[in-house]
Scaffold this motif. Structure first.
Motif, mmCIF file in Angstrom:
data_model
loop_
_atom_site.group_PDB
_atom_site.id
_atom_site.type_symbol
_atom_site.label_atom_id
_atom_site.label_comp_id
_atom_site.label_asym_id
_atom_site.label_seq_id
_atom_site.Cartn_x
_atom_site.Cartn_y
_atom_site.Cartn_z
ATOM 1 N N VAL A 232 24.667 -13.145 32.548
ATOM 2 C CA VAL A 232 23.816 -12.110 32.106
ATOM 3 C C VAL A 232 25.003 -11.262 30.828
ATOM 4 O O VAL A 232 26.260 -11.549 31.083
ATOM 5 N N CYS A 233 24.515 -10.699 30.279
ATOM 6 C CA CYS A 233 25.357 -10.199 29.082
ATOM 7 C C CYS A 233 25.643 -8.745 29.767
ATOM 8 O O CYS A 233 24.782 -7.913 29.980
ATOM 9 N N PRO A 234 27.104 -8.269 29.729
ATOM 10 C CA PRO A 234 27.377 -6.894 30.379
ATOM 11 C C PRO A 234 26.892 -5.762 29.494
ATOM 12 O O PRO A 234 26.874 -4.872 29.810
ATOM 13 N N ALA A 235 26.996 -6.171 28.138
ATOM 14 C CA ALA A 235 26.509 -5.103 27.196
ATOM 15 C C ALA A 235 25.085 -4.872 27.086
ATOM 16 O O ALA A 235 24.741 -3.445 27.276
ATOM 17 N N CYS A 236 23.962 -5.761 26.924
ATOM 18 C CA CYS A 236 22.738 -5.682 26.518
ATOM 19 C C CYS A 236 21.980 -6.140 27.930
ATOM 20 O O CYS A 236 20.570 -5.725 27.759
ATOM 21 N N SER A 237 22.638 -6.637 28.851
ATOM 22 C CA SER A 237 21.622 -6.896 30.044
ATOM 23 C C SER A 237 20.844 -8.323 29.921
ATOM 24 O O SER A 237 20.190 -8.418 30.750
ATOM 25 N N TRP A 260 30.447 -15.075 25.097
ATOM 26 C CA TRP A 260 29.648 -14.005 24.088
ATOM 27 C C TRP A 260 28.349 -14.336 24.125
ATOM 28 O O TRP A 260 27.815 -15.031 24.592
ATOM 29 N N CYS A 261 27.727 -12.884 23.858
ATOM 30 C CA CYS A 261 26.003 -12.948 23.723
ATOM 31 C C CYS A 261 25.388 -13.311 22.499
ATOM 32 O O CYS A 261 25.825 -12.467 21.557
ATOM 33 N N THR A 262 24.559 -14.122 22.842
ATOM 34 C CA THR A 262 23.765 -14.529 21.288
ATOM 35 C C THR A 262 22.822 -13.581 20.891
ATOM 36 O O THR A 262 22.435 -13.527 19.878
ATOM 37 N N LYS A 263 22.534 -12.609 21.773
ATOM 38 C CA LYS A 263 21.517 -11.633 21.359
ATOM 39 C C LYS A 263 22.222 -10.642 20.889
ATOM 40 O O LYS A 263 21.584 -9.994 19.646
ATOM 41 N N CYS A 264 23.569 -9.759 21.473
ATOM 42 C CA CYS A 264 23.735 -8.619 20.896
ATOM 43 C C CYS A 264 25.296 -8.859 20.177
ATOM 44 O O CYS A 264 25.752 -8.073 19.554
ATOM 45 N N LYS A 265 25.549 -9.910 20.240
ATOM 46 C CA LYS A 265 26.894 -10.542 19.604
ATOM 47 C C LYS A 265 28.103 -9.528 20.090
ATOM 48 O O LYS A 265 29.017 -9.718 19.184
ATOM 49 N N SER A 266 27.959 -9.368 21.312
ATOM 50 C CA SER A 266 29.286 -8.769 21.968
ATOM 51 C C SER A 266 30.009 -9.893 22.689
ATOM 52 O O SER A 266 29.301 -10.925 22.979
ATOM 53 N N TYR A 267 31.397 -9.629 22.896
ATOM 54 C CA TYR A 267 31.977 -10.579 23.817
ATOM 55 C C TYR A 267 32.977 -10.085 24.680
ATOM 56 O O TYR A 267 33.120 -8.924 24.484
HETATM 57 ZN ZN ZN Z 1 24.207 -8.855 24.940
#
Ligand code: ZN
Ligand code: ZN
Length: 312
Positions: A232-237, A260-267
């Motif tokens: 799960v992405c901690p930034a965008c869930s 890293w998150c392929t949806k919001c590009k945060s890492y």
């Molecule tokens: Zn994300």
């Protein structure tokens, strides 16, 4: 959860030995990380720290995704803030970039003037609430550029917050299911890194009680660790197949990786403790993954939380 870990200086020495390219960054920030780590137990032992009026952890607020200190106006921390500054500021003003503002920083953080005491608490409140406008206003009053005040404020306040957290009994946010967000259950900051735990052994029966690999996030502000769902992405869930990609070096060892998150590009850098010889100090370990921050910047990814070494 693993509690005993290697000290800041031991962790940094070990990283410097296997990764000489990071020696210059390690040498720059080592004294600062060591000063904060040494200050926390002194702060936690201050008599008035046992009486800091803190909000209570409430399951209902947690279900509404509110961190423990959300909306809290810091109070009762005058002595702690002063002691933290006494212990940590010398390591900050020793850094070249802070030398031109050394006197102003000392005046802001160390003056016994009641107005300065109030201003320090207000600045801590602005930082906790991530209220950028209030932070800038306080920096202007102190005649310090906000971007220069940021690192000293963060280090000094984080030492105080860590001491506050040490004094909270039973850490209710550690109960399984108590908190599922990607930001800190205590102070609301995004994590500076994540880690995967080691297999747990039942000491009495000498059998494997858990296979390890459970994911935790680590808050570089208040020092809290909390469980977080893998994938799960901690930034965008965002969740699901292909959401979180893992980047490892070609010669991947020591458990270092970048998620890293392929949806919001945060890492967020992360450490698999099953591949580590010892459990490192997490703040030092995060600095030791600076090379992954560089890879992430090249890929145009955004850090979940900007770390102090990225600001220089
Ligand atoms: Zn994300
Ligand atoms: Zn925190």
């Amino acid at each position: 959860m693993q509690r005993s870990s290697t000290s800041v200086s031991e962790t940094l020495t070990e990283i410097g030995q296997r990764r000489p390219a990071l020696l210059s960054a390690i040498n720059t920030f080592s004294a600062l990380l060591c000063a904060r780590a040494a200050a926390v137990p002194l702060l936690a032992a201050l008599p008035d720290m046992a009486h800091v009026p803190l909000p209570q952890w409430e399951a209902q607020r947690a279900e509404q995704h509110q961190s423990l200190l959300a909306g809290w106006a810091p109070q009762g921390l005058d002595n702690a803030l002063h002691l933290a500054a006494t212990e940590i500021l010398p390591a900050i003003t020793a850094l070249k970039i802070f030398q031109p503002v050394k006197e102003k920083l000392e005046s802001f953080f160390l003056s016994p003037d009641p107005e300065k005491t109030l201003a320090r608490t207000a600045l801590m409140g602005a930082l906790l609430a991530a209220d950028e406008q209030a932070f800038i206003a306080r920096a202007n009053e102190a005649d310090l550029p906000p971007e220069i005040l940021e690192l000293p404020a963060e280090f000094i306040f984080s030492a105080v917050l860590r001491a506050v957290c040490q004094n909270i009994a039973n850490r209710p946010w550690e109960t399984v299911g108590a908190w599922s967000q990607g930001y800190c259950p205590v102070c609301g900051s995004f994590p500076i890194m994540g880690w995967l735990d080691r297999p747990a052994f039942d000491e009495k029966n000498a059998y494997l009680a858990g296979g390890g690999g459970k994911k935790y996030l680590y808050c570089g502000m208040c020092g809290t660790n909390w469980r977080f769902q893998r994938g799960v992405c901690p930034a965008c869930s965002a969740a699901g197949n292909g959401t979180i990609e893992i980047l490892r070096e070609h010669d991947a060892r020591h458990g270092e990786r970048l998620e890293w998150c392929t949806k919001c590009k945060s890492y967020c850098p992360s450490l698999d403790l099953r591949e580590c010889l010892s459990i490192p100090d997490m703040d030092a370990a995060a600095l030791g993954m600076l090379h992954l921050d560089i890879v992430a910047a090249e890929k145009k990814l955004q850090p979940l939380r900007l770390s102090f070494w990225n600001q220089f």
